[in-house]
Write an enzyme that holds these catalytic residues in place. Structure first.
Site, short mmCIF file in Angstrom:
data_model
loop_
_atom_site.label_atom_id
_atom_site.label_comp_id
_atom_site.label_asym_id
_atom_site.label_seq_id
_atom_site.Cartn_x
_atom_site.Cartn_y
_atom_site.Cartn_z
N LEU A 39 0.85 -1.20 0.00
CA LEU A 39 0.00 0.00 0.00
C LEU A 39 0.89 1.25 0.00
O LEU A 39 0.72 2.15 -0.82
CB LEU A 39 -0.90 -0.02 1.25
CG LEU A 39 -1.77 1.21 1.48
CD1 LEU A 39 -2.81 1.37 0.37
CD2 LEU A 39 -2.50 1.10 2.84
N SER A 40 1.86 1.30 0.92
CA SER A 40 2.68 2.50 1.12
C SER A 40 3.54 2.81 -0.10
O SER A 40 3.91 1.91 -0.86
CB SER A 40 3.60 2.32 2.33
OG SER A 40 2.86 1.97 3.47
N PRO A 85 6.81 5.92 -1.36
CA PRO A 85 7.78 6.84 -0.74
C PRO A 85 7.12 8.14 -0.24
O PRO A 85 7.49 8.66 0.81
CB PRO A 85 8.77 7.12 -1.88
CG PRO A 85 8.71 5.87 -2.72
CD PRO A 85 7.30 5.40 -2.65
N GLY A 139 2.45 7.61 3.10
CA GLY A 139 2.53 6.71 4.24
C GLY A 139 1.23 6.77 5.02
O GLY A 139 0.25 6.09 4.68
N SER A 140 1.18 7.66 6.03
CA SER A 140 -0.06 7.80 6.81
C SER A 140 -1.21 8.21 5.89
O SER A 140 -2.35 7.76 6.06
CB SER A 140 0.12 8.87 7.90
OG SER A 140 1.17 8.48 8.76
N GLU A 188 1.56 -0.33 9.92
CA GLU A 188 0.10 -0.56 9.91
C GLU A 188 -0.63 0.57 10.62
O GLU A 188 -1.64 0.37 11.29
CB GLU A 188 -0.25 -1.95 10.42
CG GLU A 188 0.40 -3.03 9.54
CD GLU A 188 -0.26 -4.37 9.54
OE1 GLU A 188 -1.40 -4.49 10.01
OE2 GLU A 188 0.38 -5.32 9.04
N THR A 224 0.69 4.54 12.35
CA THR A 224 1.46 4.99 13.52
C THR A 224 0.53 5.16 14.73
O THR A 224 -0.70 5.17 14.58
CB THR A 224 2.13 6.34 13.23
OG1 THR A 224 1.08 7.30 12.98
CG2 THR A 224 3.06 6.28 12.03
C1 LIG Z 1 9.66 -2.12 8.89
C2 LIG Z 1 8.47 -1.59 8.16
C3 LIG Z 1 7.65 -2.48 7.47
C4 LIG Z 1 6.56 -2.00 6.74
N1 LIG Z 1 5.79 -2.88 6.02
C5 LIG Z 1 4.83 -2.40 5.18
C6 LIG Z 1 4.14 -3.27 4.29
O1 LIG Z 1 4.35 -4.51 4.28
N2 LIG Z 1 3.25 -2.73 3.43
C7 LIG Z 1 2.98 -1.41 3.39
O2 LIG Z 1 2.15 -0.98 2.58
N3 LIG Z 1 3.61 -0.54 4.25
C8 LIG Z 1 4.52 -1.02 5.14
N4 LIG Z 1 5.19 -0.15 5.99
C9 LIG Z 1 4.91 1.28 5.91
C10 LIG Z 1 4.22 1.83 7.16
O3 LIG Z 1 2.90 1.42 7.20
C11 LIG Z 1 4.41 3.35 7.16
O4 LIG Z 1 5.77 3.59 7.47
C12 LIG Z 1 3.51 4.05 8.13
O5 LIG Z 1 2.18 3.98 7.70
C13 LIG Z 1 3.90 5.53 8.33
O6 LIG Z 1 4.10 6.17 7.11
P1 LIG Z 1 5.42 7.03 6.87
O7 LIG Z 1 6.56 6.17 7.26
O8 LIG Z 1 5.39 7.55 5.49
O9 LIG Z 1 5.34 8.21 7.90
P2 LIG Z 1 4.55 9.60 7.70
O10 LIG Z 1 3.14 9.32 7.26
O11 LIG Z 1 5.37 10.52 6.86
O12 LIG Z 1 4.49 10.14 9.19
C14 LIG Z 1 5.57 10.84 9.81
C15 LIG Z 1 5.11 11.28 11.19
O13 LIG Z 1 3.99 12.19 11.05
C16 LIG Z 1 2.89 11.71 11.81
N5 LIG Z 1 1.64 12.05 11.13
C17 LIG Z 1 1.31 11.86 9.83
N6 LIG Z 1 0.05 12.28 9.59
C18 LIG Z 1 -0.43 12.74 10.78
C19 LIG Z 1 -1.67 13.31 11.19
N7 LIG Z 1 -2.70 13.45 10.34
N8 LIG Z 1 -1.81 13.67 12.48
C20 LIG Z 1 -0.78 13.50 13.37
N9 LIG Z 1 0.43 12.97 13.03
C21 LIG Z 1 0.58 12.59 11.76
C22 LIG Z 1 3.08 10.20 11.87
O14 LIG Z 1 2.36 9.63 12.94
C23 LIG Z 1 4.60 10.12 12.05
O15 LIG Z 1 4.91 10.33 13.39
C24 LIG Z 1 6.26 -0.62 6.76
C25 LIG Z 1 7.07 0.26 7.48
C26 LIG Z 1 8.16 -0.21 8.18
C27 LIG Z 1 9.03 0.76 8.91
#
Ligand SMILES: Cc1cc2nc3c(=O)[nH]c(=O)nc-3n(C[C@H](O)[C@H](O)[C@H](O)COP(=O)(O)OP(=O)(O)OC[C@H]3O[C@@H](n4cnc5c(N)ncnc54)[C@H](O)[C@@H]3O)c2cc1C
Length: 386
Positions: A128-129, A131, A134-135, A369, A371
């Site tokens: 799903l995610s 670069p 993410g969230s 899954e 944060t």
């Molecule tokens: C080891 C690992 C395995 C993973 N496996 C998978 C997988 O198999 N498939 C897949 O699709 N994804 C996977 N992921 C991705 C994971 O789901 C994302 O990293 C996660 O959803 C957060 O997205 P981001 O890293 O882009 O952080 P960002 O979305 O950029 O967030 C950065 C910070 O901002 C905060 N933030 C963002 N939006 C808000 C808001 N509206 N209000 C308050 N705070 C906010 C977040 O909580 C975080 O603290 C994996 C990640 C890791 C690290």
């Protein structure tokens, strides 16, 4: 030490014992070296498949074990207690791609993909995610365009757990057109396999923890996907992904409870052995209070998780419950592993003892899954939705 907060049936206890024995004999001797070398052993998946652990919640009709959610999570916790990397591999496979195929796949897709996945012959992944998404996963940009009966996909998926070994990847891509963007409703789900022309595995992440679970980028470059690889309806892929994450978050909560339980056990044992000022450090009230708080938080996390699992098995709407279980368990895992390192003192800060790895493994449960911030948003939103 682990309290049976929810009375388990004989079948649940016996599957729990199988998982515990497997973890002790097949994982424990290798966990440290796999972590050090960032090595994923595919043979383990074959062995777990033979036990039925790759098709736990898949009905027997599709070659699965057909057990309920609580049974699955109890087994997953046992695996996580010893190896959190293998636990996440199991969690993703059992909670996301297999459940998506079971719920929304055609009979032909179930025959071709779900059955071998349930038998442990094909490992599943979930993409799903991206670069830059993410969230805010609905902002993903991987584009799918129809070409005759096929789809052509272009884009990069990020952070794909089991991505190097994943043989069946449920990938979300936009099927709306650039001049008619439909937000979350413009996303569809596709069944992607590494043999498709235009599929390449990109960067492998060099992670803090969960080092034996490969996490990679996947590149789709004019990747031709046959029309019968679309899952369910065009435009419903994001909804499928979100509904599946209700299951997925229970798996991550079980993983977190397992990590926390392991840290508690190691810390309690060490406190009984380690002597300072002429007595075991467990005699100091400061250490006793830490252990008491650790044990209480682990028990509370497990109780909430089991309650959420049984609610799911009763067919209830569990979005809020599952986010609560994931939030509490992941923050417990981080807090308990931090206390465990403290109880070990300097020895907790080096790789000679497992609490250093548990501390590193715990962190990601607060991130993937959804944060902790996103879980709180979901929980608060659900307060007003009914
Ligand atoms: C080891 C690992 C395995 C993973 N496996 C998978 C997988 O198999 N498939 C897949 O699709 N994804 C996977 N992921 C991705 C994971 O789901 C994302 O990293 C996660 O959803 C957060 O997205 P981001 O890293 O882009 O952080 P960002 O979305 O950029 O967030 C950065 C910070 O901002 C905060 N933030 C963002 N939006 C808000 C808001 N509206 N209000 C308050 N705070 C906010 C977040 O909580 C975080 O603290 C994996 C990640 C890791 C690290």
């Amino acid at each position: 030490m682990a309290w049976a907060l929810t009375p388990l049936t004989e079948e649940q206890r016996s599957i729990q014992a199988v998982a515990r024995d497997f973890a002790a004999t097949e994982l424990a001797p290798f966990t440290e070296v796999w972590d050090r070398d960032s090595y994923f052993d595919p043979a383990i998946i074959g062995k777990l498949g033979e036990l039925g652990f790759l098709g736990m919640m898949i009905p027997e009709q599709y070659d699965g074990l057909g057990v309920d959610t609580l049974t699955y999570l109890v087994a997953l916790e046992e695996i996580a207690t010893v190896d959190a990397s293998i636990a996440v591999t199991l969690s993703v496979h059992n909670s996301l791609p297999t459940q998506m195929l079971l719920k929304w796949g055609t009979e032909a897709q179930k025959e071709r993909f779900l059955k071998p996945m349930a038998r442990g012959e094909l490992l599943g992944a979930f993409a799903l995610s991206e670069p830059d998404a993410g969230s805010d996963a609905a902002s993903l940009t991987t584009q799918a365009v129809r070409d005759g009966g096929d789809w052509i996909l272009n884009g990069t998926k990020a952070w794909v757990s089991s991505g190097t070994k994943g043989e069946v990847i449920l990938a979300m891509a936009r099927t709306d057109s650039p001049d008619d963007r439909r937000g979350a409703r413009g996303i569809s789900a596709f069944i992607v396999t590494p043999d498709l022309p235009g599929f390449t595995v990109g960067k492998k992440e060099d992670k803090m923890g969960l080092r034996a679970s490969p996490t990679v980028q996947l590149h789709f470059s004019d990747m031709r996907v046959p029309g019968d690889r679309l899952l369910g309806q065009v435009g419903s892929g994001f909804i499928y992904a979100m509904q599946s994450l209700d299951n997925g978050r229970l798996g991550i909560a079980a993983q977190a409870v397992g990590i926390a339980e392991a840290a508690l056990r190691h810390a309690a044992a060490y406190a009984a052995e380690r002597k300072q000022f002429g007595k075991p450090i467990k005699e100091f009230q400061a250490i006793q209070f830490k252990l008491a708080d650790m044990a209480s938080r682990v028990a509370a996390s497990r109780a909430l998780l089991h309650a959420a699992a049984t609610a799911k098995d009763r067919g209830e709407h569990i979005t809020q419950f599952s986010s609560m279980a994931k939030l509490l368990a992941s923050e417990t895992a981080m807090w308990v592993t931090t206390q465990a390192v403290q109880i070990f003192g300097g020895y907790g800060y080096v790789k000679d003892y497992p609490v250093e790895r548990l501390f590193r493994d715990a962190k990601v449960t607060e991130i993937y899954e959804g944060t902790s911030e996103i879980q709180r948003i979901v929980i608060a939103r659900e307060l007003y939705s009914r």
